[in-house]
Scaffold this active site. Sequence first.
Site, PDB file in Angstrom:
ATOM      1  N   ARG A  70       0.834  -1.203   0.000  1.00 30.03           N
ATOM      2  CA  ARG A  70       0.000   0.000   0.000  1.00 30.03           C
ATOM      3  C   ARG A  70       0.872   1.258   0.000  1.00 30.03           C
ATOM      4  NH1 ARG A  70      -2.605   1.009   4.517  1.00 30.03           N
ATOM      5  NH2 ARG A  70      -2.074  -0.883   5.659  1.00 30.03           N
ATOM      6  N   TYR A 123     -17.266  14.681 -16.095  1.00 30.00           N
ATOM      7  CA  TYR A 123     -17.625  13.264 -16.117  1.00 30.00           C
ATOM      8  C   TYR A 123     -18.670  12.966 -15.049  1.00 30.00           C
ATOM      9  CZ  TYR A 123     -17.138   8.236 -15.330  1.00 30.00           C
ATOM     10  OH  TYR A 123     -17.391   6.899 -15.138  1.00 30.00           O
ATOM     11  N   ASP A 196      -9.014  17.917 -14.552  1.00 27.70           N
ATOM     12  CA  ASP A 196      -9.148  16.583 -15.140  1.00 27.70           C
ATOM     13  C   ASP A 196      -8.713  16.674 -16.598  1.00 27.70           C
ATOM     14  OD1 ASP A 196      -9.974  14.185 -16.300  1.00 27.70           O
ATOM     15  OD2 ASP A 196     -11.842  14.080 -15.156  1.00 27.70           O
ATOM     16  N   LYS A 221      -8.197   5.430 -19.797  1.00 31.77           N
ATOM     17  CA  LYS A 221      -8.484   5.929 -21.141  1.00 31.77           C
ATOM     18  C   LYS A 221      -7.213   5.993 -21.992  1.00 31.77           C
ATOM     19  CE  LYS A 221     -12.639   6.478 -19.426  1.00 31.77           C
ATOM     20  NZ  LYS A 221     -12.487   6.379 -17.984  1.00 31.77           N
TER      21      LYS A 221
END
Length: 373
Positions: A70, A123, A196, A221
């Site tokens: 982590r 989005y 973004d 993407k």
Amino acid sequence: MAGNPITTTTAEDDQNATSLGFDTLVQHAGQGPEHWCTQNALVPPIVTSTTFLLPGIRDKWIDLPYVYSRQGNPTRNAFEICIASLDGAKHGIAFSSGVTTALAVTMAFLKTGDHIICGSEVYGGISDQFRQITSKMGIDVSFIDTTDPKNVEKSIKTNTRMIWLETPSNPCLRITDIKAIAVIAHQHPDLFLAVDNTFSSPYYQKPLELGADLCMASVTKYINGHSDVLMGILCTNNDEFNEKLRNMQLLTGGVPSPFDCYLANRGVKTLPVRMERHQQNAFAVANFLQKNPRVEKALYPGLPNHPQYELAKKQMKGFSGMVCFWLKGGFDEAEIFLNKLQLFKNAASLGSVHSLAEHPITNKYDHLFSNQK
């Protein structure tokens, strides 16, 4: 138990990265064997170990780069360094999805009573996260048209802490002036700007160079580019931001798997050539749609009929592969059109080697997001 956050500085450590071009950085930044455990491998290995050997029981382990997965992983670190380099950033912090990055920002920097300004068209997963989760944390969110900087300026309150932009926006490709909004934001010492950059990718737009404090992208993407990885990334030049976001990685566990990081690190190697072809194809599609009598309107940031065409040329190196258009005949015509597609597939997402078409408001996934248009 975990060590200090690992540093992902590229400018000093990776062959004076600031002097290298995009196509060189994408192949070399973070890719040297000094960044992982297997010293002789030219390709970053998939390090699946969740834990790493400690030297003893005293405090020596605190200074180790890898203690528990982590906190840090060699495969993830190689990818983070690479993307930070492409964004012109000191730090890259990867998360398990794009929406997880937004949640990490909220949790790292905001508290009950704070206020967010968000673009009215972003989005749907992000806007609904702000509505359904962030608002329950006692954080107020104003959704406004950010294409006019004056709207942003007059929406700032004494408790405004973050401006969240998406440009080009999803799905209608609206362009917001990042530099102008950054100037406004930085007139307020407690206010930061997050952008973004998913629809553009770092190849065609660098928000940090335009004044943004944080640059976010859905790695799912364009960056990965093959529809087989779910991931998000945040890049910043702010050391304090990096430390807080690393802490969110550690405390939430919202980190991508080593295999996903390997795939994304492999996929990004072809980002320059893919983005050029995406743009070439998008120009061809947009020009065709503009001339088709069955199309009411077609928008592409690289064509003069786009409302923010001049701004797009000013702040973007290129215009990516997204085209937005409206068919005459409304919903019924759109349904016929999607059902008759052959090479294009009716599916959610974007930025892949596949050509996709989507009617966002009725897509089986996107209709879950109330702000999707």
